[in-house]
Design an enzyme around this catalytic site. Structure first.
Site, PDB file in Angstrom:
ATOM      1  N   TYR A  69      45.713  45.072  45.151  1.00 31.30           N
ATOM      2  CA  TYR A  69      45.700  44.756  46.590  1.00 31.30           C
ATOM      3  C   TYR A  69      46.880  45.432  47.296  1.00 31.30           C
ATOM      4  CZ  TYR A  69      46.591  42.136  50.859  1.00 31.30           C
ATOM      5  OH  TYR A  69      46.871  41.796  52.157  1.00 31.30           O
ATOM      6  N   LYS A  91      46.977  48.577  50.156  1.00 30.59           N
ATOM      7  CA  LYS A  91      47.632  48.515  51.475  1.00 30.59           C
ATOM      8  C   LYS A  91      48.622  49.666  51.633  1.00 30.59           C
ATOM      9  CE  LYS A  91      45.781  44.965  53.475  1.00 30.59           C
ATOM     10  NZ  LYS A  91      45.016  45.152  54.717  1.00 30.59           N
ATOM     11  N   SER A 133      51.076  44.435  54.506  1.00 23.69           N
ATOM     12  CA  SER A 133      51.575  43.211  53.889  1.00 23.69           C
ATOM     13  C   SER A 133      52.944  43.453  53.274  1.00 23.69           C
ATOM     14  CB  SER A 133      50.595  42.790  52.791  1.00 23.69           C
ATOM     15  OG  SER A 133      51.180  41.818  51.974  1.00 23.69           O
TER      16      SER A 133
END
Ligand code: NAD
Ligand code: UDP
Length: 337
Positions: A148, A152, A124
Site C-alpha cells: 500500500y 502511494k 499517506s
C-alpha cells in the site's frame, strides 16, 4: 472552482465534498462504490442543499474519464479513489498497484486530454516508513514497508514527474496522518464494510455493542505506556486542508508535498480513555502482541502546511471522539441504518 472528486463517496471524500460546497465550489463525483454506498451522496446533497453531478465508474476507465471531463470540464481534480487496506495490499499486490498507480496514470492522461492542470492527491504518512527522526518533516527519507505504502509513493513519483515535464501544471501531494472523527451533523462518518482495521472505528463499534472488546496490539513499544503513538487528525480538518490545497494549486506550478497532521500524538490507551469519556461507557480491551508491520510512533511536523497552505488543524481530541461517538450511536449500522 469546478472540482472533480474521485472516490468522493468515501470517508474522507464525503467530508471534503461538504467543505468544498460550503466554500462555493462546484463538485462532481466519480466513484465505483467498492468501498462506499450512494446513500452518502444523498446525505451530502441534503446537508448542503446543493446539486452534485455523479458518475458510477472506475478511475482506470479512460472512456468513462473522458465522458466525465467533457460533461463537467473540471478546473481541478481531487484524487481520493483508491484502495487502502495495508494487510490486503500484501495479499493482492497487483490489484493495489493497478488501482492506486494505474488509476493515477489513467486520470493524468484524461486530464491531459481535457486540459485540466491541477490535482490534489491523497497520499499517506506511511510513505515515510520506520522513522529516522520524529516528528517527520517532508524531507524525511521515504521507505514504505507495505505494498500500500509503495503504491502511494509510486503515484507521488508519477505526479512529480508529470508536473516537472509539463511546467504549467500543479500537483499537491497531501500526506495524511491518521484521520478520525465525523461530520458535526452525525450524518456522515466512517463506515467500514468489514471488521475495522483501524483503531478508532474499532473502538466505536465496541462502544455501540457491535464488537466485544478492542484488541490492543502491543504493550512493549518504547513509548510512555508501551502502546503505539499516532498523530490523529479530525476528518473535517483534513477535508479543509483540501480546500486550502486547491487555492494553493491555483497559484503555484509544480509538485509539492505537505504533511497533514496535528503535530501531536496519542497512545492506544489514551485513545481508549478519551473515547470512554465521550461515550460514558467502558471499552473492554484485551492485550495481544504487536501487529505485524506496525511502528511504535508516528507524528507530523505540520509547519509547512501552516506556512504555505495557511492551514492548520483546529479540532481537539475531544472533538474527534465526541463526533465519532455521535455518528456511531446515531448510525449503529453505518449507512445501512
Ligand atoms: P474510502 O475507501 O472510504 O474511500 C475511497 C473511495 O474510492 C471509496 O468511495 C471507493 O468506493 C472509491 N474507489 C475505490 N477504488 C475505486 C476505483 N477503482 N474507481 C473509482 N472509485 C474507487 O477511503 P478514505 O479513507 O476516504 O481514503 C481516501 C484516500 O485517502 C485513499 O486514497 C486512501 O489511500 C487515502 N488515505 C486514507 C487514510 C485513512 O486512514 N483513511 C490515510 C492516508 C491516506
Ligand atoms: N491498534 C490496536 N488495535 C486495533 C487497531 C489498531 O491496538 O484493533 C493500534 C495499532 O497497533 C496502532 C494504532 O492503534 O498502534 C493505530 O492503528 P491504525 O490501524 O488505526 O493506524 P495505523 O497503524 O495505520 O497508523
Amino acid at each position: 472552482m469546478r472540482v472533480l472528486v474521485t472516490g468522493g463517496a468515501g470517508y474522507i471524500g464525503s467530508h471534503t465534498l461538504l467543505e468544498l460546497l460550503a466554500q462555493g465550489h462546484e463538485v462532481c463525483v466519480l466513484d465505483n462504490y467498492t468501498n462506499a454506498t450512494p446513500e452518502v451522496l444523498t446525505r451530502v446533497r441534503t446537508l448542503s442543499n446543493r446539486t452534485i453531478l455523479d458518475y458510477t465508474g472506475d478511475v482506470r476507465d479512460a472512456s468513462m474519464l473522458d465522458k466525465v471531463m467533457q460533461d463537467f470540464m473540471p478546473e481541478a481534480v481531487i484524487h481520493f479513489a483508491g484502495l487502502k487496506a495495508v494487510g490486503e495490499s500484501t495479499e493482492k499486490p497487483l490489484y493495489y498497484y493497478d488501482v492506486n498507480v494505474g488509476g493515477t496514470l489513467a486520470l493524468l492522461r484524461a486530464m491531459g486530454r481535457a486540459g485540466c492542470r491541477r490535482i490534489i492527491f491523497s497520499s499517506s504518512a506511511t510513505v515515510y516508513g520506520e522513522p529516522i527522526y520524529l516528528p517527520y518533516d517532508e524531507a524525511h527519507p521515504t521507505a514504505p514497508t507495505s505494498v500500500y505504502g509503495r503504491s502511494k509513493l509510486m503515484a507521488e513519483g508519477i505526479l512529480s514527474d508529470w508536473a516537472a515535464a509539463q511546467g504549467d501544471v500543479s500537483a499537491v501531494l497531501l500526506r495524511y496522518f491518521n484521520p478520525v472523527g465525523a461530520h458535526a451533523s452525525a450524518q456522515i462518518g466512517e463506515d467500514p464494510k468489514d471488521v475495522p482495521n483501524n483503531l478508532m472505528p474499532y473502538i466505536a463499534q465496541v462502544a455501540v455493542g457491535k464488537r466485544e472488546a478492542l484488541t490492543v496490539f502491543g504493550d512493549d513499544y518504547e513509548t510512555p505506556d508501551g502502546t503505539g503513538l499516532r498523530d490523529y487528525i479530525h476528518v473535517v480538518d483534513l477535508a479543509r486542508a483540501h480546500v486550502a490545497a486547491l487555492d494553493y494549486a491555483a497559484n503555484h506550478a509544480g509538485a509539492r508535498h505537505f504533511n497533514i497532521g496535528t503535530g501531536q500524538s496519542y497512545s492506544v490507551r489514551e485513545m481508549v480513555r478519551a473515547f470512554e469519556k465521550a461515550c460514558n461507557r467502558s471499552i473492554p480491551t484485551q492485550q495481544a502482541g504487536r501487529r505485524a508491520g506496525d511502528i511504535a510512533a508516528m507524528q507530523a511536523d505540520p509547519r509547512r502546511a501552516a506556512a504555505e497552505l495557511g492551514w492548520s488543524a483546529t479540532h481537539t481530541l475531544d472533538d474527534m471522539t465526541a463526533s465519532t461517538w455521535a455518528w456511531q450511536s446515531a448510525n449503529p449500522h453505518g449507512y445501512d441504518t
